[in-house]
Design a protein around this motif. Structure first.
Motif, PDB file in Angstrom:
ATOM      1  N   GLU A  87       0.810  -1.212   0.000  1.00 49.45           N
ATOM      2  CA  GLU A  87       0.000   0.000   0.000  1.00 49.45           C
ATOM      3  C   GLU A  87       0.850   1.272   0.000  1.00 49.45           C
ATOM      4  O   GLU A  87       0.457   2.292  -0.560  1.00 49.45           O
ATOM      5  CB  GLU A  87      -1.003   0.022   1.161  1.00 49.45           C
ATOM      6  N   VAL A  88       2.051   1.206   0.581  1.00 49.63           N
ATOM      7  CA  VAL A  88       2.946   2.367   0.565  1.00 49.63           C
ATOM      8  C   VAL A  88       3.502   2.575  -0.843  1.00 49.63           C
ATOM      9  O   VAL A  88       3.547   3.705  -1.345  1.00 49.63           O
ATOM     10  CB  VAL A  88       4.083   2.203   1.597  1.00 49.63           C
ATOM     11  N   LEU A  89       3.891   1.484  -1.495  1.00 50.00           N
ATOM     12  CA  LEU A  89       4.375   1.585  -2.871  1.00 50.00           C
ATOM     13  C   LEU A  89       3.278   2.110  -3.796  1.00 50.00           C
ATOM     14  O   LEU A  89       3.529   2.980  -4.632  1.00 50.00           O
ATOM     15  CB  LEU A  89       4.861   0.232  -3.376  1.00 50.00           C
ATOM     16  N   LEU A  90       2.075   1.588  -3.631  1.00 51.94           N
ATOM     17  CA  LEU A  90       0.961   2.026  -4.464  1.00 51.94           C
ATOM     18  C   LEU A  90       0.640   3.499  -4.214  1.00 51.94           C
ATOM     19  O   LEU A  90       0.398   4.260  -5.163  1.00 51.94           O
ATOM     20  CB  LEU A  90      -0.277   1.161  -4.220  1.00 51.94           C
ATOM     21  N   ALA A  91       0.678   3.935  -2.956  1.00 52.88           N
ATOM     22  CA  ALA A  91       0.407   5.342  -2.620  1.00 52.88           C
ATOM     23  C   ALA A  91       1.436   6.257  -3.266  1.00 52.88           C
ATOM     24  O   ALA A  91       1.086   7.282  -3.865  1.00 52.88           O
ATOM     25  CB  ALA A  91       0.395   5.542  -1.109  1.00 52.88           C
ATOM     26  N   SER A  92       2.690   5.887  -3.180  1.00 51.74           N
ATOM     27  CA  SER A  92       3.744   6.697  -3.776  1.00 51.74           C
ATOM     28  C   SER A  92       3.643   6.706  -5.294  1.00 51.74           C
ATOM     29  O   SER A  92       3.770   7.745  -5.934  1.00 51.74           O
ATOM     30  CB  SER A  92       5.115   6.170  -3.344  1.00 51.74           C
ATOM     31  N   PHE A  93       3.369   5.547  -5.870  1.00 50.26           N
ATOM     32  CA  PHE A  93       3.254   5.429  -7.323  1.00 50.26           C
ATOM     33  C   PHE A  93       2.038   6.182  -7.863  1.00 50.26           C
ATOM     34  O   PHE A  93       2.130   6.914  -8.840  1.00 50.26           O
ATOM     35  CB  PHE A  93       3.171   3.950  -7.725  1.00 50.26           C
ATOM     36  N   ALA A  94       0.905   6.019  -7.201  1.00 48.84           N
ATOM     37  CA  ALA A  94      -0.356   6.577  -7.704  1.00 48.84           C
ATOM     38  C   ALA A  94      -0.471   8.082  -7.482  1.00 48.84           C
ATOM     39  O   ALA A  94      -0.990   8.793  -8.336  1.00 48.84           O
ATOM     40  CB  ALA A  94      -1.534   5.863  -7.066  1.00 48.84           C
ATOM     41  N   SER A  95      -0.010   8.563  -6.334  1.00 49.16           N
ATOM     42  CA  SER A  95      -0.221   9.979  -6.043  1.00 49.16           C
ATOM     43  C   SER A  95       1.067  10.751  -5.839  1.00 49.16           C
ATOM     44  O   SER A  95       1.046  11.977  -5.842  1.00 49.16           O
ATOM     45  CB  SER A  95      -1.105  10.134  -4.807  1.00 49.16           C
ATOM     46  N   GLY A  96       2.178  10.039  -5.633  1.00 50.45           N
ATOM     47  CA  GLY A  96       3.439  10.726  -5.382  1.00 50.45           C
ATOM     48  C   GLY A  96       3.536  11.283  -3.980  1.00 50.45           C
ATOM     49  O   GLY A  96       4.588  11.725  -3.559  1.00 50.45           O
ATOM     50  N   CYS A 106      -5.055   3.498  -0.232  1.00 47.70           N
ATOM     51  CA  CYS A 106      -4.487   2.429  -1.056  1.00 47.70           C
ATOM     52  C   CYS A 106      -4.658   1.056  -0.408  1.00 47.70           C
ATOM     53  O   CYS A 106      -4.866   0.066  -1.104  1.00 47.70           O
ATOM     54  CB  CYS A 106      -3.014   2.713  -1.360  1.00 47.70           C
ATOM     55  N   ARG A 107      -4.597   1.000   0.921  1.00 50.50           N
ATOM     56  CA  ARG A 107      -4.841  -0.265   1.629  1.00 50.50           C
ATOM     57  C   ARG A 107      -6.261  -0.745   1.348  1.00 50.50           C
ATOM     58  O   ARG A 107      -6.478  -1.912   1.026  1.00 50.50           O
ATOM     59  CB  ARG A 107      -4.610  -0.084   3.128  1.00 50.50           C
TER      60      ARG A 107
END
Length: 165
Positions: A87-96, A106-107
């Motif tokens: 969820e941290v990777l997805l948050a960074s990838f999706a929204s920066g 994201c979780r």
């Protein structure tokens, strides 16, 4: 005739995240030899392997990363020596922007995708960028390893394995 904007263009990373430092340093103890440091230039998108010899810094190598690659690399570097959750990777990838709110969102998104049976499709763009990032980090002797149903972690890559790639 094409209209040209005179607005100041923000650098990719300054647009994506509010980072206080232009260059972030990571010692990654246990992953790099003592006295070695990785320097991530968030403006240029470069990762440099530095060592201090005779009181002078020396660059051993450098790689250029795209904005998307930095979005997955940065949380991995910041999480070391621990794993970085999906969820941290997805948050960074999706929204920066990695905040408690974006991580929670994201979780939830991943839990819903798991229940709907589309988790792989939800994470595919992140995995694609991670595979490109992985190729570049290997030149530093760093492997990005997957931890089943958990996330990713940075691991040491022996010289012998680097030679095989």
């Amino acid at each position: 005739m094409q209209k040209v904007s005179l607005r100041k263009v923000k650098t990719p990373m300054s647009y994506i995240q509010d980072i206080d430092e232009e260059v972030m340093h990571f010692s990654l103890q246990g992953l790099l030899p003592p006295g070695h440091t990785l320097a991530l230039n968030t403006t240029l998108g470069t990762l440099s392997h530095l060592v201090c010899e005779q009181d002078r810094p020396h660059m051993l190598m450098e790689q250029q990363f795209t904005t998307s690659e930095i979005c997955v690399l940065l949380p991995l570097l910041e999480s070391y020596p621990y794993y970085c959750p999906y969820e941290v990777l997805l948050a960074s990838f999706a929204s920066g922007r990695v905040t408690e709110t974006t991580i929670a969102r994201c979780r939830e998104r991943l839990q819903e995708a798991q229940e709907a049976g589309v988790w792989d499709q939800e994470m595919r763009p992140v995995r694609n960028v991670l595979s490109r990032t992985r190729i570049k980090t290997r030149s530093f002797g760093i492997e990005i390893s997957s931890i089943l149903e958990t996330g990713y972690i940075l691991m040491y890559m022996p010289n012998r394995r680097r030679a095989e790639i």
